[in-house]
Design an enzyme around this catalytic site. Structure first.
Site, PDB file in Angstrom:
ATOM      1  N   GLU A 123       0.687  -1.164   0.188  1.00 36.17           N
ATOM      2  CA  GLU A 123      -0.412  -0.401  -0.499  1.00 36.17           C
ATOM      3  C   GLU A 123       1.043   1.327  -0.085  1.00 36.17           C
ATOM      4  OE1 GLU A 123      -0.516  -1.159   3.624  1.00 36.17           O
ATOM      5  OE2 GLU A 123      -1.517   0.755   4.623  1.00 36.17           O
ATOM      6  N   LYS A 125       2.791   4.608   1.009  1.00 36.37           N
ATOM      7  CA  LYS A 125       2.940   5.017   1.862  1.00 36.37           C
ATOM      8  C   LYS A 125       2.535   6.610   2.028  1.00 36.37           C
ATOM      9  CE  LYS A 125       6.673   4.915   4.796  1.00 36.37           C
ATOM     10  NZ  LYS A 125       7.129   6.449   6.093  1.00 36.37           N
ATOM     11  N   ASP A 127       2.155  10.424   2.880  1.00 38.53           N
ATOM     12  CA  ASP A 127       3.580  11.517   3.113  1.00 38.53           C
ATOM     13  C   ASP A 127       2.781  12.188   4.096  1.00 38.53           C
ATOM     14  OD1 ASP A 127       5.613  12.881   4.275  1.00 38.53           O
ATOM     15  OD2 ASP A 127       6.471  13.285   2.428  1.00 38.53           O
ATOM     16  N   TYR A 235      -4.788   2.034   8.108  1.00 40.80           N
ATOM     17  CA  TYR A 235      -3.867   1.452   7.733  1.00 40.80           C
ATOM     18  C   TYR A 235      -3.922   0.395   8.742  1.00 40.80           C
ATOM     19  CZ  TYR A 235      -0.218   4.672   9.030  1.00 40.80           C
ATOM     20  OH  TYR A 235       0.640   5.676   9.431  1.00 40.80           O
ATOM     21  N   LYS A 323      11.358   2.874  -0.008  1.00 44.10           N
ATOM     22  CA  LYS A 323      11.114   3.953  -0.390  1.00 44.10           C
ATOM     23  C   LYS A 323      11.601   4.406  -2.034  1.00 44.10           C
ATOM     24  CE  LYS A 323      10.830   7.137   2.775  1.00 44.10           C
ATOM     25  NZ  LYS A 323      11.730   7.291   3.632  1.00 44.10           N
ATOM     26  N   CYS A 428      42.864  17.723  15.614  1.00 39.74           N
ATOM     27  CA  CYS A 428      41.012  18.277  16.069  1.00 39.74           C
ATOM     28  C   CYS A 428      41.361  19.902  15.548  1.00 39.74           C
ATOM     29  CB  CYS A 428      40.687  18.004  16.963  1.00 39.74           C
ATOM     30  SG  CYS A 428      38.903  18.423  17.470  1.00 39.74           S
ATOM     31  N   CYS A 431      40.196  21.366  19.442  1.00 34.84           N
ATOM     32  CA  CYS A 431      41.035  21.725  20.483  1.00 34.84           C
ATOM     33  C   CYS A 431      42.371  21.057  20.102  1.00 34.84           C
ATOM     34  CB  CYS A 431      40.523  20.514  21.703  1.00 34.84           C
ATOM     35  SG  CYS A 431      40.870  18.396  21.076  1.00 34.84           S
ATOM     36  N   CYS A 452      38.648  12.772  16.618  1.00 36.58           N
ATOM     37  CA  CYS A 452      39.258  13.706  17.979  1.00 36.58           C
ATOM     38  C   CYS A 452      39.686  12.549  19.335  1.00 36.58           C
ATOM     39  CB  CYS A 452      38.825  14.518  18.545  1.00 36.58           C
ATOM     40  SG  CYS A 452      39.563  16.294  19.935  1.00 36.58           S
ATOM     41  N   CYS A 458      38.548  18.079  24.888  1.00 37.00           N
ATOM     42  CA  CYS A 458      38.157  18.515  23.717  1.00 37.00           C
ATOM     43  C   CYS A 458      36.844  19.733  23.899  1.00 37.00           C
ATOM     44  CB  CYS A 458      38.186  17.856  23.000  1.00 37.00           C
ATOM     45  SG  CYS A 458      36.832  17.977  20.853  1.00 37.00           S
TER      46      CYS A 458
END
Ligand code: IVH
Length: 710
Positions: A123, A125, A127, A235, A323, A428, A431, A452, A458
């Protein structure tokens, strides 16, 4: 405004004017478009500031003051409704192969032969947004939004204005209690008409039908909802006193009989080919439908099989959403920035020339990691989705799963001569600590993510960790959102989550009181301390989730809470699992739904002294509430069970899922802690060990006699 000094009347007037405008804009975004630009906490802070200034200068209260309108954050807008049966989400399939895998997985779980027939429904989907409608004796008594899946908002008065939603169900086969679930949506043509009117009146138009439907349903004034032509497809169902059909298809037919609108494109099929054929048909018709859809949902038709299949964390094993491919848009990559996340991951983010994709303006996209940008991995492999991306490139982007923007392709014909590849930092940016890529001990492969190594030193990791800790599904502290987390860190007030709970005591002794700091006042400081106090007791799963352990999202946090019940038992088990072997470790990796990565991450987390000290400090001020013992009436609740040998009536996965649903712990090895061994033909050493230890042994039939056929 500077600390300690109240604004002059003139300053206050100007600020009140600005606040009225700003809050009205946020209200419009929230109500009208369901696209808030600020967090609830930030919004609340603006309203509180407005009130403070009005208390200071009552004669400055404006005719259009926000204090004269009702607040619009989720917390205080609607009453909450706890779903008797949680509202879950669906796993996704992105191509035909994923669908075939899904069907094969279902068959394997049920121990059906590959070629055996298996009926499934297909069925569209829709939105929109899901809604749960509760009927008692055929009369609509409440309507709740999905919310976080466990607790939703009571929007009964608004739901009653939707013409597809019956106030009274028809027919004599309606169960005494039935909660019908489905999707509320706004038709494409109605959306276009609404926007035409907005334009005519010179007002800002709405972004897309889904957000407008969501905003329309969450109006405090039902007459506004009534003026928007919302629709509803039924549904699914939640709480139900008795199930009047034995199939998914049969249930939906009943919904129709009772007076609901059901989707006409739903069909019943007997294998992957039929499902895919219906998918293609729906895809072909998509543009001509008057409502937005984003895929096709497949569900196992037989309800007894659905029951056996059950759930994995937040999604049913018996359903999947296939999808549609995402919409694409072309734009220019302006820059690549490196962000440092809570787990130290250095994540490159694309800054894009803003472009509309699927009705939403996109200006950032995730670039995953450095290999993705380079298009080639550190092991020399070609990255499937990798790009060789350079600043200035023309790129096509899409919204993955219709949410997170990603880059699909680079148009090399448009590459500028001087386009430079970026050099990914090895320290990083937050830091300066070295940032390195882990090597998997087992496979020797280099991890694609650079991290990092600074841990708590950090600032980026620390701040992100605090933001996560106070986020909505974690501690959810009113008045302490992302902005405040950043400010508190900067002011040196909160360096880690445990500091939040000592904030008040420290504030009382501080020269610079919180109430005198930027963005705060007496009222907001008091409110914040109250909100913090309100969280000194918290559900165990929220506590675990809030810690921000790698691979431990809400789903896994709930699994841990359900399995170990108390923080004490959980932490003791993690300590016992430290060698990554032995009974405690076995028990951990055997929890249905917990993978090895999450198991390792959680053990490492508690073994890390600096993290452990934060948890210990937290526990001095916070009490996690024990998780409920799962179905304590079951004869195996709280027991430790081992399945061994070959099982004939159920797969190993099903056996394990069933035992856990009944509150048992499933272990892979027999020990003194084992209560029951279920042995099938061919059982060997485990059976012998059980006999040696005097542990109770039964066979598959004995198991079903004990727990019943469920
Ligand atoms: S069945 C246990 N059927 O998709 C899951 N969901 O990702 C039951 N949705 O929150 C959901 N159309 O809002 C189902 N035909 C459909 C659907 C559908 C849209 C939404 C629903 C749910 C989300 C799950």
């Amino acid at each position: 405004m500077s600390e300690n000094i109240s604004p002059t009347k003139q300053e206050a007037a100007a600020e009140l004017e600005r606040l009225a405008k700003e809050i009205a804009e946020h209200d419009e975004r929230y109500h009208g478009q369901d696209a808030p630009a600020v967090s609830d906490a930030e919004y609340d802070a603006l309203r509180r500031r407005n009130l403070e200034l009005e208390e200071l200068y009552p004669d400055l209260i404006r005719p259009d003051s926000p204090s004269k309108t009702v607040g619009s954050t989720v917390q205080d807008k609607f009453e909450k409704i706890t779903h008797v049966v949680p509202m879950l989400s669906l796993d996704n399939a992105f191509n035909d192969e994923d669908v075939a895998d899904f069907v094969a997985r279902v068959k394997r779980f049920l121990k059906l032969a590959d070629g055996a027939p298996l009926a499934l429904t297909a069925e569209p989907k829709i939105d929109g947004l899901s809604l749960a409608l509760r009927y008692e004796n055929g009369v609509l008594v409440s309507a709740a939004t999905r919310g976080d899946g466990t607790v939703g908002e009571n929007v009964t008065a608004n739901a009653k204005t939707i013409s597809d939603i019956p106030h009274q169900l028809k027919g004599d086969d309606v169960p005494d209690v039935v909660e019908v679930r489905g999707e509320v949506y706004l038709g494409k043509s109605d959306f276009a008409e609404l926007n035409r009117k907005m334009e005519e009146q010179g007002k800002q138009t709405y972004v897309n039908p889904r957000n407008t439907a969501a905003g329309s349903l969450r109006q405090l004034d039902s007459s506004i909802t009534a003026s928007r032509p919302l629709k509803f497809f039924a549904y699914a169902w939640g709480d139900i006193s008795d199930v009047p059909s034995n199939s998914q298809f049969g249930m939906v037919e009943l919904f129709k009989k009772w007076g609901f609108t059901v989707n006409p494109l739903m069909g019943l099929f007997d294998g992957v080919e039929g499902l895919i054929e219906r998918y293609r048909l729906i895809e072909e018709q998509r543009a001509g439908l008057d409502y937005d859809i984003d895929g096709v949902v497949y569900k196992v038709d037989d309800l007894a099989l659905q029951q056996r299949l059950g759930f994995v964390s937040r999604s049913p094993r018996w359903a999947i959403a296939h999808k549609f491919p995402a919409e694409l848009a072309t734009t220019v990559l302006k820059d690549i920035e490196i962000q440092v996340g809570r787990t130290g991951a250095l994540s490159p983010v694309a800054r894009l020339e803003p472009v509309t994709v699927g009705g939403v303006v996109v200006s950032n996209a995730t670039l995953h990691n450095e290999d993705y940008i380079a298009g080639i991995g550190s092991n020399g492999e070609i990255i499937r989705e990798g790009k060789d991306l350079r600043v200035g490139d023309t790129v096509t982007i899409y919204r993955a799963g219709d949410v997170i923007p990603k880059v699909r392709d680079v148009d090399l014909s448009k590459r500028l001569k001087d386009a430079k590849a970026i050099e990914f930092p090895e320290i990083c940016p937050a830091c300066g600590s070295p940032a390195s890529r882990d090597v998997n001990e087992k496979t020797g492969k280099v991890d694609s993510v650079r991290r990092c190594t600074g841990g708590f030193i950090c600032p980026a990791q620390a701040v992100e960790g605090i933001k996560h800790f106070v986020s909505r599904n974690a501690f959810d502290i009113d008045g302490l959102g992302e902005k405040q987390a950043e400010a508190f860190y900067e002011w040196g007030l909160v360096s880690n989550p445990a500091d939040i709970f000592t904030l008040k005591t420290r504030d009382e002794r501080s020269l610079t009181r919180l109430e005198n700091r930027d963005g705060f006042g007496k009222l907001s400081a008091t409110n914040l301390f109250d909100a913090i106090d309100a969280r000194r007791e918290i559900d165990l799963h929220r506590f675990i989730y809030a810690l921000g352990i790698r691979h431990v999202g809400e789903g896994n946090a709930k699994l841990f809470a359900r399995h170990y019940h108390s923080i004490g038992a959980f932490m003791a088990a993690m300590d016992d699992s430290a060698p990554l072997s032995g009974p405690a470790w076995e028990e951990l990796v055997n929890i249905d739904g917990i993978g090895e990565a999450a198991a390792q991450a959680v053990v490492r987390f508690f073994a890390d002294p600096s993290r452990r000290s934060v948890v210990d400090a937290l526990l001095e001020n916070v009490t996690p509430i024990d998780a409920e013992q799962a179905s304590s009436e079951s004869p195996v609740s709280g027991k430790t069970v081992v399945f061994t040998g070959s099982l004939e009536q159920m797969s190993r996965d099903e056996a394990k899922a069933m035992a856990e649903r009944l509150g048992a712990k499933v272990s892979g090895s027999v020990s003194g802690k084992t209560d029951l061994v279920v042995a099938g033909p061919g059982a060997g050493s485990k059976l012998k060990k059980a006999a040696d230890l005097g542990v109770e042994v039964t066979d598959e039939d004995g198991w079903f006699d004990l727990v019943g056929r469920i």
